[in-house]
Design a protein around this motif. Structure first.
Motif, PDB file in Angstrom:
ATOM      1  N   VAL A 172       0.776  -1.091  -0.082  1.00 43.84           N
ATOM      2  CA  VAL A 172      -0.205  -0.027  -0.036  1.00 43.84           C
ATOM      3  C   VAL A 172       0.706   1.091   0.122  1.00 43.84           C
ATOM      4  CG1 VAL A 172      -1.762   1.379   1.172  1.00 43.84           C
ATOM      5  CG2 VAL A 172      -1.925  -1.241   1.390  1.00 43.84           C
ATOM      6  N   LEU A 173       0.578   2.188  -0.747  1.00 45.47           N
ATOM      7  CA  LEU A 173       1.559   3.467  -0.880  1.00 45.47           C
ATOM      8  C   LEU A 173       0.684   4.526  -0.425  1.00 45.47           C
ATOM      9  CD1 LEU A 173       2.542   3.151  -4.674  1.00 45.47           C
ATOM     10  CD2 LEU A 173       3.901   2.546  -2.601  1.00 45.47           C
ATOM     11  N   PRO A 174       1.338   5.414   0.364  1.00 44.94           N
ATOM     12  CA  PRO A 174       0.490   6.559   0.938  1.00 44.94           C
ATOM     13  C   PRO A 174       0.363   7.564  -0.096  1.00 44.94           C
ATOM     14  CG  PRO A 174       3.136   6.659   1.326  1.00 44.94           C
ATOM     15  CD  PRO A 174       2.785   5.499   0.507  1.00 44.94           C
ATOM     16  N   LEU A 175      -0.450   7.215  -1.177  1.00 44.20           N
ATOM     17  CA  LEU A 175      -0.742   8.485  -2.422  1.00 44.20           C
ATOM     18  C   LEU A 175      -2.198   8.014  -2.625  1.00 44.20           C
ATOM     19  CD1 LEU A 175       1.865   6.814  -4.919  1.00 44.20           C
ATOM     20  CD2 LEU A 175       1.979   8.800  -3.362  1.00 44.20           C
ATOM     21  N   ALA A 176      -2.886   9.084  -3.373  1.00 45.76           N
ATOM     22  CA  ALA A 176      -4.121   8.917  -3.461  1.00 45.76           C
ATOM     23  C   ALA A 176      -4.328   7.930  -4.512  1.00 45.76           C
ATOM     24  CB  ALA A 176      -4.644  10.329  -4.162  1.00 45.76           C
ATOM     25  N   ALA A 177      -5.778   7.354  -4.572  1.00 42.61           N
ATOM     26  CA  ALA A 177      -5.940   6.292  -5.496  1.00 42.61           C
ATOM     27  C   ALA A 177      -7.515   6.162  -5.570  1.00 42.61           C
ATOM     28  CB  ALA A 177      -5.623   5.028  -4.848  1.00 42.61           C
ATOM     29  N   SER A 219      10.774  11.115 -11.490  1.00 41.25           N
ATOM     30  CA  SER A 219      11.768  10.129 -11.139  1.00 41.25           C
ATOM     31  C   SER A 219      11.195   9.297  -9.906  1.00 41.25           C
ATOM     32  CB  SER A 219      13.155  10.859 -10.573  1.00 41.25           C
ATOM     33  OG  SER A 219      13.730  11.616 -11.599  1.00 41.25           O
ATOM     34  N   CYS A 220      10.543   9.999  -8.949  1.00 40.11           N
ATOM     35  CA  CYS A 220       9.953   9.104  -7.829  1.00 40.11           C
ATOM     36  C   CYS A 220       8.992   8.305  -8.348  1.00 40.11           C
ATOM     37  CB  CYS A 220       9.235  10.277  -6.904  1.00 40.11           C
ATOM     38  SG  CYS A 220      10.260  11.041  -5.563  1.00 40.11           S
ATOM     39  N   ALA A 221       8.317   8.784  -9.395  1.00 38.38           N
ATOM     40  CA  ALA A 221       6.990   7.770  -9.919  1.00 38.38           C
ATOM     41  C   ALA A 221       7.671   6.909 -10.855  1.00 38.38           C
ATOM     42  CB  ALA A 221       6.041   8.786 -10.870  1.00 38.38           C
ATOM     43  N   SER A 222       8.672   6.950 -11.461  1.00 37.14           N
ATOM     44  CA  SER A 222       9.353   5.980 -12.274  1.00 37.14           C
ATOM     45  C   SER A 222      10.022   4.717 -11.374  1.00 37.14           C
ATOM     46  CB  SER A 222      10.557   6.659 -13.012  1.00 37.14           C
ATOM     47  OG  SER A 222       9.854   7.346 -14.035  1.00 37.14           O
ATOM     48  N   ASP A 223      10.718   5.210 -10.083  1.00 38.24           N
ATOM     49  CA  ASP A 223      11.183   4.353  -9.183  1.00 38.24           C
ATOM     50  C   ASP A 223      10.097   3.385  -8.510  1.00 38.24           C
ATOM     51  OD1 ASP A 223      13.744   4.893 -10.055  1.00 38.24           O
ATOM     52  OD2 ASP A 223      13.950   6.660  -8.165  1.00 38.24           O
ATOM     53  N   LEU A 224       8.992   4.043  -8.219  1.00 40.45           N
ATOM     54  CA  LEU A 224       7.856   3.356  -7.493  1.00 40.45           C
ATOM     55  C   LEU A 224       7.321   2.287  -8.392  1.00 40.45           C
ATOM     56  CD1 LEU A 224       6.343   6.309  -5.589  1.00 40.45           C
ATOM     57  CD2 LEU A 224       7.338   4.449  -4.604  1.00 40.45           C
ATOM     58  N   ARG A 259      10.175   4.969   1.408  1.00 39.47           N
ATOM     59  CA  ARG A 259      10.843   6.424   1.338  1.00 39.47           C
ATOM     60  C   ARG A 259      10.625   7.351   0.111  1.00 39.47           C
ATOM     61  NH1 ARG A 259      15.365   3.372   3.744  1.00 39.47           N
ATOM     62  NH2 ARG A 259      16.221   3.716   1.359  1.00 39.47           N
ATOM     63  N   ARG A 260      10.643   6.471  -1.096  1.00 41.66           N
ATOM     64  CA  ARG A 260      10.649   7.165  -2.129  1.00 41.66           C
ATOM     65  C   ARG A 260       8.766   7.762  -2.455  1.00 41.66           C
ATOM     66  NH1 ARG A 260      13.102  10.025  -5.073  1.00 41.66           N
ATOM     67  NH2 ARG A 260      13.893   9.187  -7.225  1.00 41.66           N
ATOM     68  N   ALA A 261       8.156   6.989  -1.861  1.00 41.43           N
ATOM     69  CA  ALA A 261       6.495   7.383  -1.958  1.00 41.43           C
ATOM     70  C   ALA A 261       6.369   8.666  -1.062  1.00 41.43           C
ATOM     71  CB  ALA A 261       5.562   6.308  -1.251  1.00 41.43           C
ATOM     72  N   TRP A 262       7.126   8.627   0.050  1.00 41.77           N
ATOM     73  CA  TRP A 262       6.761  10.199   1.019  1.00 41.77           C
ATOM     74  C   TRP A 262       7.887  11.047   0.382  1.00 41.77           C
ATOM     75  CZ3 TRP A 262       2.941  11.119   3.836  1.00 41.77           C
ATOM     76  CH2 TRP A 262       2.552  10.152   4.524  1.00 41.77           C
ATOM     77  N   GLN A 263       8.847  10.810  -0.231  1.00 46.28           N
ATOM     78  CA  GLN A 263       9.446  11.782  -1.307  1.00 46.28           C
ATOM     79  C   GLN A 263       8.420  12.438  -2.289  1.00 46.28           C
ATOM     80  OE1 GLN A 263      13.171   9.717  -2.451  1.00 46.28           O
ATOM     81  NE2 GLN A 263      14.284  10.345  -0.825  1.00 46.28           N
ATOM     82  N   GLN A 295       5.484  12.758  -1.902  1.00 40.44           N
ATOM     83  CA  GLN A 295       4.614  13.537  -1.412  1.00 40.44           C
ATOM     84  C   GLN A 295       5.131  14.931  -0.944  1.00 40.44           C
ATOM     85  OE1 GLN A 295       1.628  13.349  -1.722  1.00 40.44           O
ATOM     86  NE2 GLN A 295       0.745  11.273  -1.145  1.00 40.44           N
ATOM     87  N   ASP A 296       6.535  14.851  -0.389  1.00 45.03           N
ATOM     88  CA  ASP A 296       7.106  16.033  -0.179  1.00 45.03           C
ATOM     89  C   ASP A 296       7.507  16.845  -1.507  1.00 45.03           C
ATOM     90  OD1 ASP A 296       7.377  15.319   2.497  1.00 45.03           O
ATOM     91  OD2 ASP A 296       9.464  14.258   2.301  1.00 45.03           O
ATOM     92  N   TYR A 297       7.694  16.492  -2.576  1.00 46.29           N
ATOM     93  CA  TYR A 297       7.882  17.057  -3.754  1.00 46.29           C
ATOM     94  C   TYR A 297       6.641  17.747  -4.206  1.00 46.29           C
ATOM     95  CZ  TYR A 297      12.642  15.604  -4.356  1.00 46.29           C
ATOM     96  OH  TYR A 297      14.007  15.626  -4.363  1.00 46.29           O
ATOM     97  N   LYS A 298       5.410  17.120  -3.989  1.00 40.87           N
ATOM     98  CA  LYS A 298       4.177  17.578  -4.404  1.00 40.87           C
ATOM     99  C   LYS A 298       3.860  18.771  -3.356  1.00 40.87           C
ATOM    100  CE  LYS A 298       0.172  15.558  -3.336  1.00 40.87           C
ATOM    101  NZ  LYS A 298      -0.898  14.765  -3.029  1.00 40.87           N
ATOM    102  N   ALA A 299       4.089  18.815  -2.326  1.00 42.75           N
ATOM    103  CA  ALA A 299       3.863  19.764  -1.208  1.00 42.75           C
ATOM    104  C   ALA A 299       4.891  21.187  -1.646  1.00 42.75           C
ATOM    105  CB  ALA A 299       4.144  19.364   0.145  1.00 42.75           C
ATOM    106  N   GLU A 300       5.892  20.799  -2.221  1.00 43.23           N
ATOM    107  CA  GLU A 300       6.990  21.806  -2.724  1.00 43.23           C
ATOM    108  C   GLU A 300       6.232  22.403  -3.758  1.00 43.23           C
ATOM    109  OE1 GLU A 300      11.667  22.572  -3.882  1.00 43.23           O
ATOM    110  OE2 GLU A 300      11.113  20.480  -3.036  1.00 43.23           O
ATOM    111  N   LEU A 301       5.734  21.562  -4.751  1.00 41.61           N
ATOM    112  CA  LEU A 301       5.504  22.288  -5.804  1.00 41.61           C
ATOM    113  C   LEU A 301       4.111  23.344  -5.679  1.00 41.61           C
ATOM    114  CD1 LEU A 301       5.086  22.223  -9.175  1.00 41.61           C
ATOM    115  CD2 LEU A 301       3.586  20.353  -8.896  1.00 41.61           C
ATOM    116  N   ILE A 302       3.359  22.774  -4.767  1.00 42.60           N
ATOM    117  CA  ILE A 302       2.213  23.666  -4.431  1.00 42.60           C
ATOM    118  C   ILE A 302       2.641  25.007  -3.850  1.00 42.60           C
ATOM    119  CG2 ILE A 302       0.234  23.842  -3.075  1.00 42.60           C
ATOM    120  CD1 ILE A 302      -0.219  20.762  -3.169  1.00 42.60           C
ATOM    121  N   THR A 303       3.655  24.991  -3.104  1.00 41.72           N
ATOM    122  CA  THR A 303       4.369  26.302  -2.485  1.00 41.72           C
ATOM    123  C   THR A 303       4.994  27.070  -3.589  1.00 41.72           C
ATOM    124  OG1 THR A 303       4.671  24.928  -0.403  1.00 41.72           O
ATOM    125  CG2 THR A 303       6.001  27.117  -0.620  1.00 41.72           C
ATOM    126  N   LEU A 304       5.813  26.541  -4.618  1.00 34.76           N
ATOM    127  CA  LEU A 304       6.156  27.336  -5.473  1.00 34.76           C
ATOM    128  C   LEU A 304       5.198  27.855  -6.531  1.00 34.76           C
ATOM    129  CD1 LEU A 304       9.134  24.659  -6.452  1.00 34.76           C
ATOM    130  CD2 LEU A 304       9.349  27.208  -5.615  1.00 34.76           C
TER     131      LEU A 304
END
Length: 316
Positions: free
Chosen positions: A4-9, A208-213, A260-264, A266-275
Protein backbone atom coordinates in the motif's frame (compact mmCIF):
# COMPACT_ATOMS: atom_id res chain seq x y z
CA UNK A 1 2.23 -9.68 -1.02
CA UNK A 2 0.19 -6.67 0.08
CA UNK A 3 1.68 -3.30 -0.80
CA UNK A 4 0.00 0.00 0.00
CA UNK A 5 1.41 3.38 -0.99
CA UNK A 6 0.63 6.66 0.84
CA UNK A 7 -0.78 8.05 -2.39
CA UNK A 8 -4.23 9.05 -3.60
CA UNK A 9 -5.91 6.23 -5.53
CA UNK A 10 -9.07 5.49 -7.43
CA UNK A 11 -10.73 3.01 -5.08
CA UNK A 12 -13.77 2.17 -7.16
CA UNK A 13 -14.72 2.76 -10.76
CA UNK A 14 -17.79 2.39 -12.89
CA UNK A 15 -15.80 2.99 -16.07
CA UNK A 16 -16.85 1.18 -19.21
CA UNK A 17 -14.54 -1.82 -19.75
CA UNK A 18 -12.03 -1.65 -22.60
CA UNK A 19 -11.61 -5.41 -22.93
CA UNK A 20 -13.77 -5.92 -26.02
CA UNK A 21 -12.28 -2.99 -27.95
CA UNK A 22 -8.80 -4.10 -26.99
CA UNK A 23 -9.44 -7.66 -28.11
CA UNK A 24 -10.88 -6.44 -31.43
CA UNK A 25 -7.77 -4.30 -31.99
CA UNK A 26 -5.50 -7.24 -31.19
CA UNK A 27 -7.40 -9.45 -33.64
CA UNK A 28 -7.24 -6.74 -36.32
CA UNK A 29 -3.45 -6.84 -36.09
CA UNK A 30 -3.40 -10.69 -35.84
CA UNK A 31 -1.83 -10.40 -32.40
CA UNK A 32 -4.10 -13.08 -31.00
CA UNK A 33 -2.08 -15.59 -32.99
CA UNK A 34 0.75 -14.96 -30.53
CA UNK A 35 0.79 -17.14 -27.39
CA UNK A 36 2.04 -14.12 -25.43
CA UNK A 37 -1.10 -12.16 -26.29
CA UNK A 38 -3.41 -14.98 -25.32
CA UNK A 39 -1.55 -15.25 -22.02
CA UNK A 40 -1.94 -11.53 -21.36
CA UNK A 41 -5.69 -11.69 -21.87
CA UNK A 42 -5.88 -14.77 -19.67
CA UNK A 43 -3.69 -13.65 -16.77
CA UNK A 44 -3.52 -9.86 -16.52
CA UNK A 45 -7.09 -8.49 -16.53
CA UNK A 46 -5.71 -6.30 -19.28
CA UNK A 47 -8.76 -4.04 -19.61
CA UNK A 48 -8.63 -2.96 -15.96
CA UNK A 49 -5.42 -0.94 -16.06
CA UNK A 50 -6.71 2.30 -17.55
CA UNK A 51 -9.74 2.53 -15.27
CA UNK A 52 -7.40 2.48 -12.26
CA UNK A 53 -4.47 4.46 -13.65
CA UNK A 54 -6.36 7.07 -15.73
CA UNK A 55 -9.83 7.03 -14.11
CA UNK A 56 -10.93 10.34 -15.66
CA UNK A 57 -9.93 9.54 -19.24
CA UNK A 58 -12.55 9.02 -21.93
CA UNK A 59 -13.12 5.52 -23.25
CA UNK A 60 -11.16 5.99 -26.49
CA UNK A 61 -8.10 7.21 -24.62
CA UNK A 62 -8.36 4.38 -22.11
CA UNK A 63 -8.42 1.86 -24.94
CA UNK A 64 -5.23 3.48 -26.22
CA UNK A 65 -3.45 3.29 -22.87
CA UNK A 66 -4.49 -0.34 -22.38
CA UNK A 67 -3.19 -1.07 -25.88
CA UNK A 68 0.19 0.28 -24.81
CA UNK A 69 0.12 -2.02 -21.76
CA UNK A 70 -0.55 -4.99 -24.02
CA UNK A 71 2.25 -3.97 -26.38
CA UNK A 72 4.83 -3.57 -23.60
CA UNK A 73 3.97 -7.01 -22.26
CA UNK A 74 4.36 -8.71 -25.62
CA UNK A 75 7.68 -6.94 -26.22
CA UNK A 76 8.84 -8.40 -22.91
CA UNK A 77 7.74 -11.84 -24.08
CA UNK A 78 9.42 -11.31 -27.45
CA UNK A 79 12.76 -10.83 -25.71
CA UNK A 80 12.19 -14.04 -23.73
CA UNK A 81 11.60 -15.89 -26.99
CA UNK A 82 14.70 -14.44 -28.64
CA UNK A 83 16.73 -15.49 -25.61
CA UNK A 84 15.44 -19.05 -25.71
CA UNK A 85 16.06 -19.22 -29.47
CA UNK A 86 19.58 -17.79 -28.98
CA UNK A 87 18.88 -15.13 -31.60
CA UNK A 88 18.91 -12.07 -29.33
CA UNK A 89 21.49 -9.53 -30.41
CA UNK A 90 23.83 -8.71 -27.52
CA UNK A 91 24.34 -5.07 -28.54
CA UNK A 92 21.42 -2.76 -27.87
CA UNK A 93 20.51 0.15 -30.10
CA UNK A 94 21.44 3.70 -29.11
CA UNK A 95 18.67 5.18 -31.22
CA UNK A 96 15.84 7.33 -29.86
CA UNK A 97 13.67 6.00 -32.70
CA UNK A 98 11.48 3.21 -31.26
CA UNK A 99 11.32 1.28 -34.54
CA UNK A 100 15.11 1.23 -34.87
CA UNK A 101 15.49 0.17 -31.23
CA UNK A 102 13.01 -2.69 -31.68
CA UNK A 103 14.54 -3.77 -35.01
CA UNK A 104 17.90 -4.12 -33.22
CA UNK A 105 16.59 -6.94 -31.02
CA UNK A 106 17.11 -9.37 -33.90
CA UNK A 107 18.09 -7.66 -37.19
CA UNK A 108 18.05 -11.00 -39.03
CA UNK A 109 14.42 -11.63 -38.11
CA UNK A 110 12.84 -8.33 -37.04
CA UNK A 111 9.50 -8.60 -35.19
CA UNK A 112 7.29 -7.29 -37.99
CA UNK A 113 3.96 -7.58 -36.18
CA UNK A 114 5.34 -5.80 -33.14
CA UNK A 115 6.73 -3.08 -35.40
CA UNK A 116 3.43 -2.66 -37.23
CA UNK A 117 1.51 -2.34 -33.97
CA UNK A 118 4.11 0.12 -32.69
CA UNK A 119 3.54 2.33 -35.73
CA UNK A 120 -0.22 2.25 -35.14
CA UNK A 121 0.12 3.13 -31.46
CA UNK A 122 2.54 5.98 -32.14
CA UNK A 123 0.21 7.41 -34.77
CA UNK A 124 -2.79 7.34 -32.45
CA UNK A 125 -0.84 8.64 -29.45
CA UNK A 126 0.84 11.59 -31.12
CA UNK A 127 -2.31 12.79 -32.91
CA UNK A 128 -2.98 16.45 -32.05
CA UNK A 129 -0.09 16.56 -29.56
CA UNK A 130 2.65 19.25 -29.66
CA UNK A 131 5.82 18.44 -31.58
CA UNK A 132 7.97 18.56 -28.44
CA UNK A 133 5.71 16.07 -26.69
CA UNK A 134 5.78 13.78 -29.73
CA UNK A 135 9.57 13.84 -29.74
CA UNK A 136 9.78 13.11 -26.01
CA UNK A 137 7.17 10.37 -26.15
CA UNK A 138 8.89 8.55 -29.03
CA UNK A 139 12.18 8.81 -27.15
CA UNK A 140 10.63 7.33 -24.02
CA UNK A 141 9.17 4.40 -25.98
CA UNK A 142 12.65 3.78 -27.41
CA UNK A 143 14.09 4.05 -23.87
CA UNK A 144 11.75 1.26 -22.78
CA UNK A 145 12.81 -0.99 -25.66
CA UNK A 146 16.53 -0.34 -25.14
CA UNK A 147 16.25 -0.97 -21.39
CA UNK A 148 14.34 -4.24 -21.82
CA UNK A 149 16.82 -5.33 -24.47
CA UNK A 150 19.73 -4.58 -22.13
CA UNK A 151 18.12 -6.50 -19.26
CA UNK A 152 17.64 -9.50 -21.56
CA UNK A 153 21.23 -9.21 -22.82
CA UNK A 154 22.43 -9.53 -19.22
CA UNK A 155 21.06 -13.08 -19.32
CA UNK A 156 22.81 -14.19 -22.50
CA UNK A 157 25.16 -17.19 -22.12
CA UNK A 158 28.56 -15.96 -21.01
CA UNK A 159 27.33 -12.55 -19.93
CA UNK A 160 28.53 -11.71 -16.44
CA UNK A 161 27.33 -8.19 -15.78
CA UNK A 162 27.83 -6.83 -12.30
CA UNK A 163 25.14 -4.22 -11.96
CA UNK A 164 25.61 -1.65 -9.24
CA UNK A 165 22.53 -0.24 -7.57
CA UNK A 166 22.70 3.25 -9.18
CA UNK A 167 22.96 1.64 -12.63
CA UNK A 168 20.09 -0.69 -11.77
CA UNK A 169 17.86 2.21 -10.70
CA UNK A 170 18.48 4.00 -14.02
CA UNK A 171 17.87 0.83 -16.05
CA UNK A 172 14.70 -0.08 -14.17
CA UNK A 173 13.21 3.34 -14.89
CA UNK A 174 13.31 2.39 -18.55
CA UNK A 175 12.38 -1.28 -18.49
CA UNK A 176 9.14 -0.80 -16.56
CA UNK A 177 7.94 1.66 -19.24
CA UNK A 178 6.85 4.23 -16.66
CA UNK A 179 8.14 7.17 -18.70
CA UNK A 180 5.82 6.60 -21.65
CA UNK A 181 2.79 6.19 -19.36
CA UNK A 182 3.77 9.37 -17.50
CA UNK A 183 3.85 11.15 -20.86
CA UNK A 184 0.31 9.93 -21.49
CA UNK A 185 -0.85 11.76 -18.35
CA UNK A 186 -0.41 14.97 -20.36
CA UNK A 187 -2.51 13.60 -23.21
CA UNK A 188 -5.24 12.27 -20.93
CA UNK A 189 -5.71 15.50 -18.98
CA UNK A 190 -4.71 17.95 -21.73
CA UNK A 191 -2.13 19.61 -19.48
CA UNK A 192 1.62 20.00 -19.77
CA UNK A 193 4.28 19.52 -17.14
CA UNK A 194 4.99 22.55 -14.92
CA UNK A 195 7.59 24.69 -16.70
CA UNK A 196 8.42 27.49 -14.25
CA UNK A 197 12.11 28.03 -13.39
CA UNK A 198 11.73 26.19 -10.07
CA UNK A 199 8.62 24.10 -10.65
CA UNK A 200 10.31 22.41 -13.62
CA UNK A 201 12.98 21.02 -11.30
CA UNK A 202 10.41 19.74 -8.81
CA UNK A 203 8.37 18.19 -11.64
CA UNK A 204 11.47 16.26 -12.74
CA UNK A 205 11.91 14.94 -9.18
CA UNK A 206 8.26 13.88 -9.08
CA UNK A 207 8.73 11.97 -12.33
CA UNK A 208 11.82 10.23 -10.96
CA UNK A 209 9.92 9.18 -7.84
CA UNK A 210 7.03 7.91 -9.94
CA UNK A 211 9.34 5.93 -12.23
CA UNK A 212 11.13 4.28 -9.31
CA UNK A 213 7.92 3.41 -7.50
CA UNK A 214 6.51 1.69 -10.58
CA UNK A 215 9.49 -0.57 -11.11
CA UNK A 216 10.26 -1.29 -7.46
CA UNK A 217 6.68 -2.24 -6.60
CA UNK A 218 6.73 -4.59 -9.58
CA UNK A 219 9.95 -6.17 -8.30
CA UNK A 220 8.45 -6.75 -4.86
CA UNK A 221 5.41 -8.43 -6.36
CA UNK A 222 7.33 -10.65 -8.77
CA UNK A 223 10.64 -11.53 -7.10
CA UNK A 224 9.56 -15.11 -6.30
CA UNK A 225 8.67 -15.78 -9.93
CA UNK A 226 11.92 -14.20 -11.17
CA UNK A 227 14.35 -15.71 -8.67
CA UNK A 228 17.31 -17.36 -10.40
CA UNK A 229 16.35 -15.88 -13.77
CA UNK A 230 16.36 -12.14 -13.14
CA UNK A 231 18.74 -11.86 -10.19
CA UNK A 232 20.40 -8.78 -11.67
CA UNK A 233 17.19 -7.17 -12.90
CA UNK A 234 15.04 -7.23 -9.76
CA UNK A 235 15.51 -4.91 -6.77
CA UNK A 236 14.86 -7.58 -4.14
CA UNK A 237 17.17 -10.15 -5.71
CA UNK A 238 19.89 -7.60 -6.39
CA UNK A 239 19.79 -6.31 -2.81
CA UNK A 240 20.06 -9.88 -1.48
CA UNK A 241 23.10 -10.53 -3.65
CA UNK A 242 24.91 -7.26 -3.01
CA UNK A 243 24.15 -7.13 0.71
CA UNK A 244 24.83 -10.83 1.21
CA UNK A 245 21.59 -11.08 3.12
CA UNK A 246 18.53 -13.32 3.09
CA UNK A 247 15.67 -12.78 0.69
CA UNK A 248 13.46 -11.90 3.65
CA UNK A 249 15.83 -9.12 4.72
CA UNK A 250 16.09 -7.89 1.13
CA UNK A 251 12.29 -7.73 0.91
CA UNK A 252 12.19 -5.60 4.06
CA UNK A 253 14.84 -3.24 2.67
CA UNK A 254 13.09 -2.99 -0.70
CA UNK A 255 9.82 -2.15 1.07
CA UNK A 256 11.60 0.62 2.93
CA UNK A 257 13.00 1.95 -0.37
CA UNK A 258 9.46 2.09 -1.70
CA UNK A 259 8.08 3.73 1.44
CA UNK A 260 10.76 6.44 1.45
CA UNK A 261 10.30 7.12 -2.25
CA UNK A 262 6.53 7.44 -1.87
CA UNK A 263 6.91 9.99 0.92
CA UNK A 264 9.52 11.85 -1.14
CA UNK A 265 6.87 12.09 -3.85
CA UNK A 266 4.52 13.69 -1.34
CA UNK A 267 7.25 16.07 -0.17
CA UNK A 268 7.90 17.20 -3.74
CA UNK A 269 4.17 17.58 -4.36
CA UNK A 270 3.93 19.87 -1.33
CA UNK A 271 6.95 21.80 -2.58
CA UNK A 272 5.33 22.18 -5.99
CA UNK A 273 2.20 23.67 -4.43
CA UNK A 274 4.28 26.15 -2.42
CA UNK A 275 6.29 27.16 -5.49
CA UNK A 276 3.18 27.70 -7.57
CA UNK A 277 1.97 30.18 -4.97
CA UNK A 278 5.33 31.85 -4.29
CA UNK A 279 6.20 32.21 -7.99
CA UNK A 280 2.90 33.95 -8.53
CA UNK A 281 1.50 31.41 -10.96
CA UNK A 282 -1.80 32.43 -12.47
CA UNK A 283 -4.79 30.34 -11.44
CA UNK A 284 -5.07 28.54 -14.78
CA UNK A 285 -1.41 27.47 -14.75
CA UNK A 286 -1.64 26.40 -11.11
CA UNK A 287 -4.78 24.36 -11.78
CA UNK A 288 -3.08 22.62 -14.73
CA UNK A 289 -0.01 21.82 -12.62
CA UNK A 290 -2.15 20.37 -9.84
CA UNK A 291 -4.13 18.32 -12.35
CA UNK A 292 -0.86 16.99 -13.76
CA UNK A 293 0.56 15.94 -10.40
CA UNK A 294 -2.74 14.29 -9.45
CA UNK A 295 -2.65 12.40 -12.75
CA UNK A 296 0.87 11.17 -11.98
CA UNK A 297 -0.16 10.10 -8.48
CA UNK A 298 -3.21 8.20 -9.72
CA UNK A 299 -1.08 6.49 -12.38
CA UNK A 300 1.41 5.20 -9.81
CA UNK A 301 -1.21 3.99 -7.33
CA UNK A 302 -3.42 2.59 -10.09
CA UNK A 303 -0.54 0.66 -11.61
CA UNK A 304 0.13 -1.00 -8.26
CA UNK A 305 -3.54 -1.91 -7.80
CA UNK A 306 -3.61 -3.37 -11.29
CA UNK A 307 -0.48 -5.47 -10.78
CA UNK A 308 -1.72 -6.70 -7.40
CA UNK A 309 -4.93 -8.02 -8.96
CA UNK A 310 -3.33 -9.78 -11.94
CA UNK A 311 -2.07 -13.34 -11.81
CA UNK A 312 0.92 -12.51 -14.00
CA UNK A 313 2.75 -10.80 -11.14
CA UNK A 314 1.60 -12.90 -8.22
CA UNK A 315 4.10 -14.84 -6.15
CA UNK A 316 4.91 -18.31 -7.43
Amino acid sequence: MRLVLPLAACRTTAAEPTHDKLLAWAMEHTLTDLPAVREVFDRTRIGDFSALAYPFANHTTRVLTDSWVLWTLIVDQLLEEKLSQETLRSRTSLSSDPAIALHAVDPEDPPRRHLAVLADLLRRSTLDMPAEWQRRFSGDVAFFIRSCHLEAAHRLPGAQPRIELPDFVALRRGSFATALFLDLVEKVYAVGRPEGPCTQRVAAELLSCASDLGGWCNDLLSYRRERGREDGNNLVLLLARQRGCSIEDAVCEAKEWVRRRAWQFQDYKAELITLLRDEGSDDVSAADALQWVLGVELLVSGSLTYQSSSRRWQEQ
